[in-house]
Design a protein around this motif. Structure first.
Motif, PDB file in Angstrom:
ATOM      1  N   SER A  17       0.830  -1.207   0.000  1.00  0.00           N
ATOM      2  CA  SER A  17       0.000   0.000   0.000  1.00  0.00           C
ATOM      3  C   SER A  17       0.865   1.258   0.000  1.00  0.00           C
ATOM      4  O   SER A  17       0.495   2.276  -0.600  1.00  0.00           O
ATOM      5  CB  SER A  17      -0.944  -0.006   1.204  1.00  0.00           C
ATOM      6  OG  SER A  17      -0.240   0.152   2.427  1.00  0.00           O
ATOM      7  N   ILE A  18       2.033   1.205   0.646  1.00  0.00           N
ATOM      8  CA  ILE A  18       2.971   2.324   0.617  1.00  0.00           C
ATOM      9  C   ILE A  18       3.577   2.470  -0.775  1.00  0.00           C
ATOM     10  O   ILE A  18       3.695   3.580  -1.314  1.00  0.00           O
ATOM     11  CB  ILE A  18       4.082   2.115   1.665  1.00  0.00           C
ATOM     12  CG1 ILE A  18       3.522   2.214   3.076  1.00  0.00           C
ATOM     13  CG2 ILE A  18       5.228   3.110   1.460  1.00  0.00           C
ATOM     14  CD1 ILE A  18       2.973   3.566   3.440  1.00  0.00           C
ATOM     15  N   ILE A  19       3.983   1.362  -1.368  1.00  0.00           N
ATOM     16  CA  ILE A  19       4.590   1.413  -2.702  1.00  0.00           C
ATOM     17  C   ILE A  19       3.603   1.951  -3.722  1.00  0.00           C
ATOM     18  O   ILE A  19       3.954   2.755  -4.600  1.00  0.00           O
ATOM     19  CB  ILE A  19       5.106   0.018  -3.108  1.00  0.00           C
ATOM     20  CG1 ILE A  19       6.221  -0.429  -2.154  1.00  0.00           C
ATOM     21  CG2 ILE A  19       5.634   0.028  -4.541  1.00  0.00           C
ATOM     22  CD1 ILE A  19       6.633  -1.881  -2.321  1.00  0.00           C
ATOM     23  N   ASN A  20       2.333   1.571  -3.608  1.00  0.00           N
ATOM     24  CA  ASN A  20       1.326   2.038  -4.555  1.00  0.00           C
ATOM     25  C   ASN A  20       1.104   3.546  -4.477  1.00  0.00           C
ATOM     26  O   ASN A  20       0.729   4.180  -5.466  1.00  0.00           O
ATOM     27  CB  ASN A  20      -0.003   1.320  -4.308  1.00  0.00           C
ATOM     28  CG  ASN A  20      -0.011  -0.096  -4.862  1.00  0.00           C
ATOM     29  OD1 ASN A  20       0.803  -0.449  -5.699  1.00  0.00           O
ATOM     30  ND2 ASN A  20      -0.936  -0.913  -4.376  1.00  0.00           N
ATOM     31  N   VAL A  21       1.337   4.136  -3.314  1.00  0.00           N
ATOM     32  CA  VAL A  21       1.118   5.576  -3.149  1.00  0.00           C
ATOM     33  C   VAL A  21       2.404   6.375  -3.332  1.00  0.00           C
ATOM     34  O   VAL A  21       2.437   7.388  -4.032  1.00  0.00           O
ATOM     35  CB  VAL A  21       0.507   5.873  -1.759  1.00  0.00           C
ATOM     36  CG1 VAL A  21       0.437   7.378  -1.508  1.00  0.00           C
ATOM     37  CG2 VAL A  21      -0.865   5.252  -1.643  1.00  0.00           C
ATOM     38  N   LEU A  22       3.490   5.911  -2.706  1.00  0.00           N
ATOM     39  CA  LEU A  22       4.723   6.696  -2.643  1.00  0.00           C
ATOM     40  C   LEU A  22       5.763   6.252  -3.668  1.00  0.00           C
ATOM     41  O   LEU A  22       6.577   7.058  -4.116  1.00  0.00           O
ATOM     42  CB  LEU A  22       5.304   6.584  -1.227  1.00  0.00           C
ATOM     43  CG  LEU A  22       6.509   7.448  -0.892  1.00  0.00           C
ATOM     44  CD1 LEU A  22       6.152   8.925  -0.984  1.00  0.00           C
ATOM     45  CD2 LEU A  22       7.010   7.114   0.520  1.00  0.00           C
ATOM     46  N   ASP A  23       5.760   4.971  -4.021  1.00  0.00           N
ATOM     47  CA  ASP A  23       6.750   4.378  -4.927  1.00  0.00           C
ATOM     48  C   ASP A  23       8.185   4.709  -4.496  1.00  0.00           C
ATOM     49  O   ASP A  23       8.975   5.270  -5.267  1.00  0.00           O
ATOM     50  CB  ASP A  23       6.500   4.850  -6.356  1.00  0.00           C
ATOM     51  CG  ASP A  23       7.098   3.880  -7.389  1.00  0.00           C
ATOM     52  OD1 ASP A  23       7.583   2.794  -6.991  1.00  0.00           O
ATOM     53  OD2 ASP A  23       7.089   4.207  -8.588  1.00  0.00           O
ATOM     54  N   PRO A  24       8.567   4.349  -3.262  1.00  0.00           N
ATOM     55  CA  PRO A  24       9.905   4.707  -2.777  1.00  0.00           C
ATOM     56  C   PRO A  24      10.990   3.856  -3.416  1.00  0.00           C
ATOM     57  O   PRO A  24      10.755   2.720  -3.843  1.00  0.00           O
ATOM     58  CB  PRO A  24       9.814   4.418  -1.276  1.00  0.00           C
ATOM     59  CG  PRO A  24       8.804   3.315  -1.176  1.00  0.00           C
ATOM     60  CD  PRO A  24       7.797   3.594  -2.266  1.00  0.00           C
ATOM     61  N   ASP A  25      12.200   4.410  -3.471  1.00  0.00           N
ATOM     62  CA  ASP A  25      13.349   3.630  -3.931  1.00  0.00           C
ATOM     63  C   ASP A  25      13.716   2.557  -2.922  1.00  0.00           C
ATOM     64  O   ASP A  25      14.109   1.447  -3.297  1.00  0.00           O
ATOM     65  CB  ASP A  25      14.557   4.557  -4.144  1.00  0.00           C
ATOM     66  CG  ASP A  25      14.297   5.595  -5.207  1.00  0.00           C
ATOM     67  OD1 ASP A  25      14.391   5.256  -6.389  1.00  0.00           O
ATOM     68  OD2 ASP A  25      13.984   6.746  -4.851  1.00  0.00           O
ATOM     69  N   VAL A  26      13.620   2.903  -1.643  1.00  0.00           N
ATOM     70  CA  VAL A  26      14.037   2.012  -0.566  1.00  0.00           C
ATOM     71  C   VAL A  26      13.022   2.083   0.568  1.00  0.00           C
ATOM     72  O   VAL A  26      12.535   3.162   0.912  1.00  0.00           O
ATOM     73  CB  VAL A  26      15.432   2.402  -0.014  1.00  0.00           C
ATOM     74  CG1 VAL A  26      15.863   1.446   1.102  1.00  0.00           C
ATOM     75  CG2 VAL A  26      16.469   2.423  -1.121  1.00  0.00           C
ATOM     76  N   ILE A  27      12.714   0.926   1.142  1.00  0.00           N
ATOM     77  CA  ILE A  27      12.021   0.846   2.425  1.00  0.00           C
ATOM     78  C   ILE A  27      13.031   0.286   3.413  1.00  0.00           C
ATOM     79  O   ILE A  27      13.553  -0.816   3.230  1.00  0.00           O
ATOM     80  CB  ILE A  27      10.780  -0.056   2.363  1.00  0.00           C
ATOM     81  CG1 ILE A  27       9.742   0.520   1.402  1.00  0.00           C
ATOM     82  CG2 ILE A  27      10.184  -0.244   3.764  1.00  0.00           C
ATOM     83  CD1 ILE A  27       8.536  -0.375   1.180  1.00  0.00           C
ATOM     84  N   VAL A  28      13.344   1.066   4.445  1.00  0.00           N
ATOM     85  CA  VAL A  28      14.326   0.651   5.438  1.00  0.00           C
ATOM     86  C   VAL A  28      13.601   0.395   6.751  1.00  0.00           C
ATOM     87  O   VAL A  28      12.717   1.155   7.143  1.00  0.00           O
ATOM     88  CB  VAL A  28      15.452   1.699   5.593  1.00  0.00           C
ATOM     89  CG1 VAL A  28      14.911   3.039   6.025  1.00  0.00           C
ATOM     90  CG2 VAL A  28      16.522   1.222   6.550  1.00  0.00           C
ATOM     91  N   VAL A  29      13.963  -0.706   7.414  1.00  0.00           N
ATOM     92  CA  VAL A  29      13.206  -1.179   8.566  1.00  0.00           C
ATOM     93  C   VAL A  29      14.061  -1.139   9.825  1.00  0.00           C
ATOM     94  O   VAL A  29      15.200  -1.622   9.835  1.00  0.00           O
ATOM     95  CB  VAL A  29      12.689  -2.621   8.338  1.00  0.00           C
ATOM     96  CG1 VAL A  29      11.816  -3.077   9.508  1.00  0.00           C
ATOM     97  CG2 VAL A  29      11.908  -2.709   7.034  1.00  0.00           C
ATOM     98  N   GLY A  30      13.517  -0.560  10.884  1.00  0.00           N
ATOM     99  CA  GLY A  30      14.143  -0.568  12.197  1.00  0.00           C
ATOM    100  C   GLY A  30      13.194  -1.139  13.223  1.00  0.00           C
ATOM    101  O   GLY A  30      12.086  -1.578  12.908  1.00  0.00           O
ATOM    102  N   GLY A  31      13.611  -1.121  14.483  1.00  0.00           N
ATOM    103  CA  GLY A  31      12.806  -1.711  15.547  1.00  0.00           C
ATOM    104  C   GLY A  31      13.190  -3.151  15.799  1.00  0.00           C
ATOM    105  O   GLY A  31      13.940  -3.770  15.033  1.00  0.00           O
ATOM    106  N   GLY A  32      12.669  -3.708  16.876  1.00  0.00           N
ATOM    107  CA  GLY A  32      13.055  -5.054  17.284  1.00  0.00           C
ATOM    108  C   GLY A  32      12.812  -6.124  16.241  1.00  0.00           C
ATOM    109  O   GLY A  32      13.624  -7.043  16.066  1.00  0.00           O
TER     110      GLY A  32
END
Length: 304
Positions: free
Chosen positions: A238-253
């Protein structure tokens, strides 16, 4: 030099960041539970200690918070550390520190850190996701945070889980602290992963125990992780469909679950409105330190 402070629910960390993104000093203290005035005091003490460590006073301070500052009232909102809500945190810190202060959501800080000199360095459009006790998000374009007129850019966790699966009883879904049922946060956060396993199997296991059991061949734990990965794939799609980012970076446990970087992209193509998906899914290069480093990066030019 500039100071970064990460005000978390259980710990508050501070660093002094120098030229070349070098950490010159670091300290960490427990966060007082549900006590706004005590939280202010430990931040003031932490800043004083860090300045003493590097022999400088009056350094600019960036603070990452578990919520956002309302552009209408100037007071904090949407904080899961609820003692902060409705408080003029920025003004109180400025008054007590006598220094220049900037604040941002903790997910924004992670995103900023990783976009500058982390796993997404050089990428034009970056979405940063925190998967931990809660689910947060931030957006950076060309190394600059997007805030938005409502100061909620990137807050995907409070949207409903997309394309719910009735066969997995995803409707209406669990109730979250925000009073909403079936949000991305309640399904995809650490407690949500554990509660889903308990709901289906009648046994409570923490996230790391589920991962270990799945690696050892436990079919129930493996099924739990596959449900979680499928939910993440839909949420990220759903994020890619709206924002189309180059990278999704993940943090947290939960970012430490290595298999998600392989399995989630294999699944999200079914939901992304494209014939191919070139967005990269990567763990935060700086790990737990991304938030505090990003808080310091709120001052990219300390002399400005």
């Amino acid at each position: 030099m500039r100071i970064g402070i990460d005000l978390g629910g259980t710990k508050t960390e501070g660093v002094v960041l120098g030229a070349g993104s070098r950490v010159l000093a670091r300290r960490r203290v427990p966060t007082p539970p549900d006590d706004y005035d005590a939280a202010l005091r430990i931040i003031v003490e932490l800043v004083a200690q860090l300045e003493a460590d590097v022999g400088r006073r009056g350094l600019p301070v960036g603070a990452g918070t578990p919520g956002a500052r309302s552009k209408r009232s100037g007071r904090m909102k949407n904080c899961n550390s609820t003692c902060l809500n409705g408080r003029p945190l920025l003004e109180d810190l400025e008054a007590r520190l006598g220094a220049r202060v900037r604040i941002a959501n903790d997910a924004d800080c992670l995103t900023l850190s990783e976009a500058h000199d982390g796993a997404a360095a050089g990428a034009r459009c970056v979405f940063g996701a925190i998967l931990g006790t809660g689910v947060g998000g931030g957006i950076a374009v060309d190394g600059t945070l997007l805030s938005g007129p409502n100061a909620i850019a990137g807050e995907w966790g409070h949207n409903p889980l997309p394309w719910p699966r009735p066969e997995w009883d995803e409707v209406p879904g669990p109730l979250g602290w925000d009073g909403r049922y079936g949000s991305i946060e309640v399904w995809c956060c650490g407690p949500g992963l554990a509660l889903d396993h308990e709901r289906v199997n009648g046994v409570y296991l923490r996230g790391e125990e589920i991962v270990a059991a799945a690696a050892a061949g436990d079919a129930a734990a493996e099924a739990t992780l596959q449900r979680w990965e499928d939910r993440l794939a839909r949420a990220f799609a759903s994020i890619i469909n709206v924002l189309d980012p180059d990278v999704i970076v993940v943090g947290g446990g939960l970012s430490k679950i290595e298999r998600l970087y392989r399995n989630v992209p294999q699944r999200w193509g079914s939901w992304v409105f494209s014939d191919s998906v070139d967005t990269r899914l990567v763990p935060a290069l700086h790990g737990d330190a991304s938030g505090v480093r990003g808080a310091a990066w709120l001052w990219p030019d300390p002399d400005a």
